[in-house]
Design a protein around this motif. Structure first.
Motif, PDB file in Angstrom:
ATOM      1  N   MET A   1      24.150 -44.851   6.431  1.00  0.00           N
ATOM      2  CA  MET A   1      23.013 -44.098   6.949  1.00  0.00           C
ATOM      3  C   MET A   1      23.432 -42.696   7.403  1.00  0.00           C
ATOM      4  SD  MET A   1      20.955 -47.142   8.912  1.00  0.00           S
ATOM      5  CE  MET A   1      19.483 -46.206   9.317  1.00  0.00           C
ATOM      6  N   LEU A   2      24.571 -42.604   8.049  1.00  0.00           N
ATOM      7  CA  LEU A   2      25.051 -41.289   8.485  1.00  0.00           C
ATOM      8  C   LEU A   2      25.393 -40.391   7.303  1.00  0.00           C
ATOM      9  CD1 LEU A   2      27.228 -42.291  11.566  1.00  0.00           C
ATOM     10  CD2 LEU A   2      25.034 -41.085  11.581  1.00  0.00           C
ATOM     11  N   SER A   3      25.871 -40.977   6.220  1.00  0.00           N
ATOM     12  CA  SER A   3      26.164 -40.207   5.018  1.00  0.00           C
ATOM     13  C   SER A   3      24.896 -39.593   4.437  1.00  0.00           C
ATOM     14  CB  SER A   3      26.851 -41.094   3.973  1.00  0.00           C
ATOM     15  OG  SER A   3      27.040 -40.381   2.784  1.00  0.00           O
TER      16      SER A   3
ATOM     17  N   TYR B   1      11.534 -35.460   9.576  1.00  0.00           N
ATOM     18  CA  TYR B   1      12.245 -35.274  10.844  1.00  0.00           C
ATOM     19  C   TYR B   1      12.383 -36.594  11.599  1.00  0.00           C
ATOM     20  CZ  TYR B   1      12.273 -30.199  10.497  1.00  0.00           C
ATOM     21  OH  TYR B   1      12.524 -28.909  10.097  1.00  0.00           O
ATOM     22  N   THR B   2      11.318 -37.382  11.607  1.00  0.00           N
ATOM     23  CA  THR B   2      11.353 -38.671  12.314  1.00  0.00           C
ATOM     24  C   THR B   2      12.370 -39.614  11.679  1.00  0.00           C
ATOM     25  OG1 THR B   2       9.030 -38.401  12.898  1.00  0.00           O
ATOM     26  CG2 THR B   2       9.932 -40.617  13.069  1.00  0.00           C
ATOM     27  N   ALA B   3      12.352 -39.695  10.364  1.00  0.00           N
ATOM     28  CA  ALA B   3      13.309 -40.557   9.668  1.00  0.00           C
ATOM     29  C   ALA B   3      14.740 -40.114   9.965  1.00  0.00           C
ATOM     30  CB  ALA B   3      13.048 -40.534   8.167  1.00  0.00           C
ATOM     31  N   THR B   4      14.963 -38.814   9.959  1.00  0.00           N
ATOM     32  CA  THR B   4      16.312 -38.302  10.225  1.00  0.00           C
ATOM     33  C   THR B   4      16.744 -38.628  11.648  1.00  0.00           C
ATOM     34  OG1 THR B   4      16.010 -36.561   8.595  1.00  0.00           O
ATOM     35  CG2 THR B   4      17.752 -36.232  10.230  1.00  0.00           C
ATOM     36  N   PHE B   5      15.841 -38.486  12.605  1.00  0.00           N
ATOM     37  CA  PHE B   5      16.165 -38.838  13.989  1.00  0.00           C
ATOM     38  C   PHE B   5      16.619 -40.298  14.080  1.00  0.00           C
ATOM     39  CE2 PHE B   5      14.756 -40.841  17.945  1.00  0.00           C
ATOM     40  CZ  PHE B   5      15.543 -40.145  18.860  1.00  0.00           C
ATOM     41  N   PHE B   6      15.832 -41.184  13.504  1.00  0.00           N
ATOM     42  CA  PHE B   6      16.183 -42.610  13.571  1.00  0.00           C
ATOM     43  C   PHE B   6      17.393 -42.939  12.711  1.00  0.00           C
ATOM     44  CE2 PHE B   6      11.748 -43.049  15.114  1.00  0.00           C
ATOM     45  CZ  PHE B   6      12.063 -43.579  16.357  1.00  0.00           C
ATOM     46  N   GLU B   7      17.595 -42.176  11.641  1.00  0.00           N
ATOM     47  CA  GLU B   7      18.763 -42.390  10.789  1.00  0.00           C
ATOM     48  C   GLU B   7      20.040 -41.867  11.440  1.00  0.00           C
ATOM     49  OE1 GLU B   7      19.126 -42.499   5.981  1.00  0.00           O
ATOM     50  OE2 GLU B   7      17.506 -41.286   6.835  1.00  0.00           O
ATOM     51  N   LEU B   8      19.897 -41.133  12.503  1.00  0.00           N
ATOM     52  CA  LEU B   8      21.048 -40.751  13.343  1.00  0.00           C
ATOM     53  C   LEU B   8      21.210 -41.731  14.505  1.00  0.00           C
ATOM     54  CD1 LEU B   8      20.695 -36.883  13.583  1.00  0.00           C
ATOM     55  CD2 LEU B   8      22.666 -38.133  12.696  1.00  0.00           C
ATOM     56  N   LEU B   9      20.104 -42.059  15.168  1.00  0.00           N
ATOM     57  CA  LEU B   9      20.144 -42.916  16.355  1.00  0.00           C
ATOM     58  C   LEU B   9      20.677 -44.314  16.047  1.00  0.00           C
ATOM     59  CD1 LEU B   9      19.388 -43.446  19.352  1.00  0.00           C
ATOM     60  CD2 LEU B   9      17.135 -44.168  18.502  1.00  0.00           C
ATOM     61  N   PHE B  10      20.069 -44.990  15.085  1.00  0.00           N
ATOM     62  CA  PHE B  10      20.453 -46.380  14.815  1.00  0.00           C
ATOM     63  C   PHE B  10      21.913 -46.530  14.396  1.00  0.00           C
ATOM     64  CE2 PHE B  10      15.720 -47.097  13.792  1.00  0.00           C
ATOM     65  CZ  PHE B  10      15.430 -47.372  15.119  1.00  0.00           C
TER      66      PHE B  10
ATOM     67  N   SER C   1      17.144 -50.400  12.023  1.00  0.00           N
ATOM     68  CA  SER C   1      17.705 -50.055  10.712  1.00  0.00           C
ATOM     69  C   SER C   1      17.048 -50.867   9.609  1.00  0.00           C
ATOM     70  CB  SER C   1      19.212 -50.307  10.696  1.00  0.00           C
ATOM     71  OG  SER C   1      19.863 -49.493  11.633  1.00  0.00           O
ATOM     72  N   CYS C   2      16.843 -52.150   9.881  1.00  0.00           N
ATOM     73  CA  CYS C   2      16.205 -53.034   8.903  1.00  0.00           C
ATOM     74  C   CYS C   2      14.821 -52.504   8.540  1.00  0.00           C
ATOM     75  CB  CYS C   2      16.103 -54.445   9.474  1.00  0.00           C
ATOM     76  SG  CYS C   2      15.104 -55.568   8.467  1.00  0.00           S
ATOM     77  N   PHE C   3      14.007 -52.206   9.540  1.00  0.00           N
ATOM     78  CA  PHE C   3      12.643 -51.774   9.270  1.00  0.00           C
ATOM     79  C   PHE C   3      12.594 -50.358   8.693  1.00  0.00           C
ATOM     80  CE2 PHE C   3      11.732 -55.258  12.268  1.00  0.00           C
ATOM     81  CZ  PHE C   3      10.966 -56.023  11.398  1.00  0.00           C
ATOM     82  N   LEU C   4      13.474 -49.483   9.142  1.00  0.00           N
ATOM     83  CA  LEU C   4      13.536 -48.137   8.578  1.00  0.00           C
ATOM     84  C   LEU C   4      13.905 -48.200   7.093  1.00  0.00           C
ATOM     85  CD1 LEU C   4      13.369 -45.082   9.170  1.00  0.00           C
ATOM     86  CD2 LEU C   4      15.813 -45.170   9.704  1.00  0.00           C
ATOM     87  N   LEU C   5      14.933 -48.972   6.772  1.00  0.00           N
ATOM     88  CA  LEU C   5      15.336 -49.110   5.371  1.00  0.00           C
ATOM     89  C   LEU C   5      14.274 -49.833   4.549  1.00  0.00           C
ATOM     90  CD1 LEU C   5      19.106 -49.881   5.952  1.00  0.00           C
ATOM     91  CD2 LEU C   5      18.144 -47.824   4.897  1.00  0.00           C
ATOM     92  N   LEU C   6      13.568 -50.765   5.162  1.00  0.00           N
ATOM     93  CA  LEU C   6      12.482 -51.457   4.463  1.00  0.00           C
ATOM     94  C   LEU C   6      11.356 -50.472   4.131  1.00  0.00           C
ATOM     95  CD1 LEU C   6      11.301 -54.120   3.400  1.00  0.00           C
ATOM     96  CD2 LEU C   6      10.373 -54.498   5.698  1.00  0.00           C
ATOM     97  N   VAL C   7      11.016 -49.598   5.074  1.00  0.00           N
ATOM     98  CA  VAL C   7       9.995 -48.576   4.814  1.00  0.00           C
ATOM     99  C   VAL C   7      10.453 -47.654   3.685  1.00  0.00           C
ATOM    100  CG1 VAL C   7       8.866 -46.537   5.808  1.00  0.00           C
ATOM    101  CG2 VAL C   7       8.927 -48.676   7.089  1.00  0.00           C
ATOM    102  N   PHE C   8      11.749 -47.246   3.725  1.00  0.00           N
ATOM    103  CA  PHE C   8      12.288 -46.418   2.639  1.00  0.00           C
ATOM    104  C   PHE C   8      12.153 -47.141   1.298  1.00  0.00           C
ATOM    105  CE2 PHE C   8      15.605 -44.150   5.521  1.00  0.00           C
ATOM    106  CZ  PHE C   8      14.602 -43.377   6.081  1.00  0.00           C
TER     107      PHE C   8
END
Length: 143
Positions: free
Chosen positions: A21-23, A65-74, A91-98
């Motif tokens: 995710m950080l990559s 911007y929101t996705a990036t924030f959570f992709e840094l936080l998680f 992370s599970c739900f963010l990646l599921l939405v992606f």
């Protein structure tokens, strides 16, 4: 399977989800150079607009911007092993939405090529673990 047998695979899963995710964030911020998926923020915004074609442009940009924030936080939380269950669920739900957005906008091949479904499933598996080894959570639970 004993706790001893789960420790390193669990740590490996936690670290691999985090680094992956950080990559992706590093890519959209230009850290990976020109031979990358996006290479810069503008390209990432254009890609986000493709995935969120059903949203007005302002909401699409907000979602980038929101996705990036959570992709840094998680992933930072996962790396530290702090609030691990919450970070894994997020992370599970963010990646599921992606994965769902990619599937609807681009077809099934794109999320399969980028292993987004696998990342989401791995995060789900991590979220249901009873204990998190080598983590701040483990240390605070002992106190």
């Amino acid at each position: 399977m004993t706790d001893k047998n789960v420790r390193f695979p669990q740590l490996f899963l936690r670290l691999s989800i985090s680094v992956t995710m950080l990559s992706a964030v590093a890519d959209r911020l230009g850290f990976w150079g020109k031979n990358s998926a996006w290479g810069n923020w503008e390209n990432f915004e254009a890609y986000t607009r493709k995935l969120t074609f059903f949203l007005p442009e302002s909401l699409s940009i907000f979602s980038a911007y929101t996705a990036t924030f959570f992709e840094l936080l998680f992933p930072v939380l996962l790396l530290l092993g702090w609030k691990t269950r919450m970070a894994a669920c997020g992370s599970c739900f963010l990646l599921l939405v992606f994965a769902l957005s990619m599937t609807v906008a681009l077809g099934i091949k794109a999320p399969l090529d980028y292993s987004v479904w696998v990342g989401s499933a791995g995060a789900f598996l991590l979220a249901v673990q009873p204990e998190y080894f080598f983590s701040i959570d483990q240390l605070t639970n002992k106190l």
